[in-house]
Write a protein that holds these residues in place. Sequence first.
Motif: not given
Length: 275
Positions: A137-141, A156-168
């Motif tokens: 959350w609001l960190a990647l930028f 870090a994720l397997p196939k089908g693993g989910m990446f969820y983020a809020e960003d600018l």
Amino acid sequence: MTANIKTMQLYPQAERIYAELEALGYGGARPVPLDVLNQFDQLHYHGVEALDAAITATGMKAGDRVLEVGSGWGGCARYLAATSGAHVTAVELQDDYHSVGEDLTVRAGLEGQVTHVNADFLTLDVAQAGYAHVVSWLALFHIPERATYLGKIAQALPKGGMFYAEDLYALSAPAPADRADFQQHLFPNSLVDKQAYLSTLQDAGFEVVEMADMTQDWTDFTATRLAAFRAGRETYAHLHGSQGYDTIETFYTKMHGFFADGLVGGIRFAAKRLG
């Protein structure tokens, strides 16, 4: 990177949350209920509502291992763990926020479900396919080397693993005279436009399955937050001093200005690892 990010007025005083808790009778090492912490430990927009959206979008459940990039005080990690039953590894660059977050997790009784890691994500050894979900959350930028950190998230994720983020994301460039101020108050090390944002996700091996543009929502949110903060000046200054008030007021003013002036937009997305 730690020293530079402290130019953002949100970050200089990690211990300020203790004054809020003490005012409510939770001083020292006294245990703190999660619903009390949630009032103060969310550094993104819309508090736990935004976290519930992540739980729903990813299908997060008990037993899942979750990696959070840029965990601040650990508020998101604690709520996700308590609500979904997942185990969350909370990675935070700033050692003071990491230490306060670790303390608050113990005081919330969640040390068995949340592991705090004080590290630069770019140099952190991340287990291959070690997590069901990665969230942020609001960190990647803030993080430089966008392709590198997206590659680590994919790893870090397997196939089908989910990446969820809020960003600018970037909407327009500040005027030359405002660039230093923009850099100081936003610390935008990988701020790109929306097209580039989505393209780099695809290049890292992700398929975006859910996306919302949050620009107008966050423009309105930051305006409301600023007005409410100014209205509560006396109470906040009593706890944190006039300088403490001025520091946060400056940050809230700058953030609303960046949205209102059309410099930055907001995005919320869920993406699935394809390969």
